[in-house]
Every structure is written in structure tokens, then in C-alpha cells.
Design an enzyme around this catalytic site. Structure first.
Site, PDB file in Angstrom:
ATOM      1  CE  LYS A   1     -11.627  -4.545  -1.242  1.00 21.10           C
ATOM      2  NZ  LYS A   1     -10.294  -4.540  -2.141  1.00 21.10           N
ATOM      3  CG  LEU A   2     -12.803  -5.058 -12.387  1.00 16.95           C
ATOM      4  CD1 LEU A   2     -11.200  -5.084 -11.752  1.00 16.95           C
ATOM      5  CD2 LEU A   2     -12.637  -5.777 -13.348  1.00 16.95           C
ATOM      6  CG  HIS A   3     -19.368  -3.809  -8.294  1.00 15.21           C
ATOM      7  ND1 HIS A   3     -20.156  -3.942  -6.452  1.00 15.21           N
ATOM      8  CD2 HIS A   3     -20.816  -4.221  -8.675  1.00 15.21           C
ATOM      9  CE1 HIS A   3     -21.392  -3.919  -6.623  1.00 15.21           C
ATOM     10  NE2 HIS A   3     -22.283  -4.027  -8.387  1.00 15.21           N
ATOM     11  CG  ASP A   4     -19.367  -0.713 -14.360  1.00 18.97           C
ATOM     12  OD1 ASP A   4     -20.099  -0.986 -15.677  1.00 18.97           O
ATOM     13  OD2 ASP A   4     -18.344  -0.278 -14.735  1.00 18.97           O
ATOM     14  CB  ILE A   5     -23.316  -3.617 -17.104  1.00 15.89           C
ATOM     15  CG1 ILE A   5     -21.672  -3.096 -18.257  1.00 15.89           C
ATOM     16  CG2 ILE A   5     -23.957  -2.495 -16.712  1.00 15.89           C
ATOM     17  CD1 ILE A   5     -22.832  -2.303 -19.502  1.00 15.89           C
TER      18      ILE A   5
ATOM     19  N   GLY B   1      -0.346  -6.415   5.442  1.00 19.50           N
ATOM     20  CA  GLY B   1       0.550  -4.521   5.075  1.00 19.50           C
ATOM     21  C   GLY B   1       1.647  -4.249   6.522  1.00 19.50           C
ATOM     22  NE  ARG B   2      -1.780  -0.926   8.255  1.00 22.47           N
ATOM     23  CZ  ARG B   2      -2.847  -0.544   8.312  1.00 22.47           C
ATOM     24  NH1 ARG B   2      -3.421   1.073   8.905  1.00 22.47           N
ATOM     25  NH2 ARG B   2      -4.402  -1.058   8.584  1.00 22.47           N
TER      26      ARG B   2
ATOM     27  CG  ASP C   1      -7.549  -5.237  -3.581  1.00 29.71           C
ATOM     28  OD1 ASP C   1      -8.672  -5.378  -3.568  1.00 29.71           O
ATOM     29  OD2 ASP C   1      -7.532  -4.872  -2.473  1.00 29.71           O
TER      30      ASP C   1
ATOM     31  CE  LYS D   1      -4.161  -5.894  -0.669  1.00 29.59           C
ATOM     32  NZ  LYS D   1      -4.978  -5.146  -1.086  1.00 29.59           N
TER      33      LYS D   1
ATOM     34  CG  ASP E   1      -2.337  -1.093   1.297  1.00 34.06           C
ATOM     35  OD1 ASP E   1      -2.253  -1.538  -0.601  1.00 34.06           O
ATOM     36  OD2 ASP E   1      -2.723  -1.822   3.012  1.00 34.06           O
TER      37      ASP E   1
ATOM     38  CB  THR F   1     -14.207  -6.136   7.233  1.00 32.65           C
ATOM     39  OG1 THR F   1     -12.923  -5.389   6.534  1.00 32.65           O
ATOM     40  CG2 THR F   1     -13.668  -7.611   6.818  1.00 32.65           C
TER      41      THR F   1
ATOM     42  CB  THR G   1     -17.716  -2.964 -18.153  1.00 32.98           C
ATOM     43  OG1 THR G   1     -19.249  -1.854 -18.884  1.00 32.98           O
ATOM     44  CG2 THR G   1     -16.967  -1.806 -18.254  1.00 32.98           C
TER      45      THR G   1
HETATM   46  O1  C5P Z   1      -1.813  -2.912   6.765  1.00 33.70           O
HETATM   47  P1  C5P Z   1      -2.672  -4.432   6.839  1.00 33.70           P
HETATM   48  O2  C5P Z   1      -2.071  -5.413   7.682  1.00 33.70           O
HETATM   49  O3  C5P Z   1      -3.930  -3.493   7.743  1.00 33.70           O
HETATM   50  O4  C5P Z   1      -2.957  -3.900   5.572  1.00 33.70           O
HETATM   51  C1  C5P Z   1      -3.914  -5.241   5.348  1.00 33.70           C
HETATM   52  C2  C5P Z   1      -4.599  -4.700   3.553  1.00 33.70           C
HETATM   53  O5  C5P Z   1      -5.937  -5.748   3.622  1.00 33.70           O
HETATM   54  C3  C5P Z   1      -5.345  -3.945   2.819  1.00 33.70           C
HETATM   55  O6  C5P Z   1      -4.757  -3.134   1.773  1.00 33.70           O
HETATM   56  C4  C5P Z   1      -6.809  -3.457   3.251  1.00 33.70           C
HETATM   57  O7  C5P Z   1      -6.756  -2.454   2.125  1.00 33.70           O
HETATM   58  C5  C5P Z   1      -6.785  -4.945   2.527  1.00 33.70           C
HETATM   59  N1  C5P Z   1      -8.192  -5.231   3.482  1.00 33.70           N
HETATM   60  C6  C5P Z   1      -8.523  -5.160   4.669  1.00 33.70           C
HETATM   61  N2  C5P Z   1     -10.145  -5.945   4.782  1.00 33.70           N
HETATM   62  C7  C5P Z   1     -10.682  -6.021   4.015  1.00 33.70           C
HETATM   63  C8  C5P Z   1     -10.186  -5.697   2.950  1.00 33.70           C
HETATM   64  C9  C5P Z   1      -9.305  -5.724   2.096  1.00 33.70           C
HETATM   65  O8  C5P Z   1      -7.654  -4.888   5.357  1.00 33.70           O
HETATM   66  N3  C5P Z   1     -12.350  -6.167   4.592  1.00 33.70           N
END
Ligand code: C5P
Length: 232
Positions: free
Chosen positions: A61-65, A210-211, A59, A32, A10, A119, A68
Site C-alpha cells: 500500500k504505497l503512498h508518498d510523493i 486469510g483466517r 500488499d 498475499k 498474515d 474499510t 519516491t
Molecule cells: O483473515 P481475513 O480473511 O479477515 O484476512 C483478510 C485479509 O485482507 C487481511 O490480510 C487483511 O489485512 C486484508 N484486508 C481486509 N480488508 C481490507 C483490505 C485488506 O481484510 N479492506
């Protein structure tokens, strides 16, 4: 299809991303790429990370007709990513169209994963904003079944839902789970978290971290710790 740790890159720019990835001299982690980085740098960032030997979960997250989404997936298949995703809320017709678009001439395709309910959406906002009256876990499991019926490979879900998704959709249906934190780590803005070891225990197929890795003092050591807890 083995268990793996996916690092959520990210970052806002290619420079930050490569400064981070350059730390990994031995292993090439599965990464990712989300909307922020993709919109900033375009498809070139995907090609470059791929050329460095990483597997990629795109990542977007497509959402359309359906038409498309099918045509957009046909573009993504040529980017040679390993995994991509869409919103199950786009309906089964949209998901089937996505599979068609994503499938290459030789019959292969990247893994396609559905987001059920984000979430960040809770039962109250589902009821008030979306007029969906059913309990949220019933909605999540129903969307997961729709994804399976449409030929998708799995869902993104909380590690807490992974066991139930496997019960409902079968063990072979993949669960890709964010919200992972080390037992001694900072949970930040995530609300419901699990350690890599707990995610393994409950049967997650991939964890997205991520973090806990990107913001660690030693990201390579943090990644290796995740792999040790989750995969080994
Ligand atoms: O930094 P962290 O571990 O919280 O990053 C989690 C990754 O997962 C981020 O890219 C976040 O957008 C993604 N994500 C999430 N919860 C979701 C869907 C995706 O944390 N329900």
C-alpha cells in the site's frame, strides 16, 4: 486473467509461513504477503516464495510523493511479484508515476491495484478526520475511476462494492475483495462479509482469504473449498 483465490499469509515470520505453505503439496496457491511479514523478513521472503512456484500479491500500500513511489515501484518490479498495490489517495500523478516505475524494459509489469478508502474508514471518520464531505461510496467510485484513468488494473474493495466498481469502471477493471467467510464459518472482526460463492456471483475477480484458510483445522481442504465455490 482468471478468477483466483489469494491466501493472505498474515504470519509474523518466515518459519510460520513455510510451515503453513508446506502443507500444500499438490497445488501452489496465489499468496498475499503483507507489511507484517515483509517488514519482518524483507525481500528474501518474496524471492523464496516465488522460487517455490507461488504467485504473489505484495500488499504494501504505497503512498508518498510521486518520485519516491516511482523509484520504490522500480525496486519492486525486480522482485518479480504478480500483483502489488498503492493508495489511490496519493493522487493520479502518484499513480501514473507508480505505473512508470513498475513497468519493465520489455513493457511487462505486475498488476497494480489501488486501495480506495480502507474499510476501517467510515463516513464519520472521513468527514471528521479527513474533511471529506461526500458520501463514502461516491468517494470510493471516484477514486476507482482515478485509478483506471491512471492506467491501474483494478481496486481492492469489499465484495459488496465489486458490482458497482464494474458498472462504473468496466468489467475488465479488476476487483480484489477481502472480507470472505464460509456460510458456516466465524466472521471474526470482519463486518461486511460474503461467501466465496456470493463473491463469484457478484463478479469479484480475486478473493483474498486469510483466517478461514490459515486458521482452519485442515487449511488445504479449506482452500480447496474456496476454489470450488469461487472458481470452478
Ligand atoms: O483473515 P481475513 O480473511 O479477515 O484476512 C483478510 C485479509 O485482507 C487481511 O490480510 C487483511 O489485512 C486484508 N484486508 C481486509 N480488508 C481490507 C483490505 C485488506 O481484510 N479492506
Amino acid at each position: 486473467m482468471g478468477k483466483d483465490v489469494i491466501i493472505a499469509c498474515d504470519f509474523a515470520s518466515a518459519k510460520q509461513t513455510f510451515d503453513f505453505l508446506d502443507k500444500f503439496t499438490g497445488v501452489k496457491p496465489f499468496v498475499k504477503i503483507g507489511m507484517e511479514l515483509f517488514y519482518a523478513e524483507g525481500p528474501a521472503i518474496v524471492r523464496e516464495i516465488k522460487a517455490r512456484g507461488h504467485k504473489i500479491f505484495l500488499d504494501l500500500k504505497l503512498h508518498d510523493i510521486p518520485n519516491t513511489v516511482k523509484k520504490s515501484m522500480a525496486v519492486l518490479k525486480n522482485l518479480d511479484v504478480d500483483m502489488t498495490n498503492l493508495h489511490a489517495g496519493g493522487t493520479k500523478r502518484m499513480m501514473s508515476a507508480a505505473i512508470e516505475g513498475l513497468t519493465r524494459e520489455d513493457g511487462t509489469r505486475p498488476l497494480l491495484i489501488a486501495v480506495t478508502q480502507l474499510t476501517s474508514t467510515d463516513e464519520e471518520s472521513m468527514r471528521k478526520d479527513l474533511l471529506i464531505e461526500k458520501p463514502i461510496d461516491e468517494v470510493v467510485m471516484h477514486y476507482a475511476k482515478n485509478a483506471k484513468d491512471s492506467g491501474l488494473d483494478g481496486v481492492v474493495c469489499s465484495p459488496l462494492e465489486a458490482g458497482k466498481v464494474h458498472d462504473v469502471c468496466g468489467k475488465g477493471f479488476l476487483t480484489v475483495t477481502p472480507g470472505v467467510r464460509f456460510a458456516d464459518g466465524d466472521i471474526g472482526d470482519q463486518k461486511r462479509v460474503m461467501t466465496p460463492a456470493q463473491a463469484k456471483e457478484i463478479g469479484s475477480d480475486y478473493i483474498v482469504v486469510g483466517r478461514p484458510i490459515t486458521a482452519a483445522e485442515d487449511p488445504v481442504a479449506a482452500y480447496e473449498r474456496c476454489v470450488k465455490e469461487f472458481v470452478d
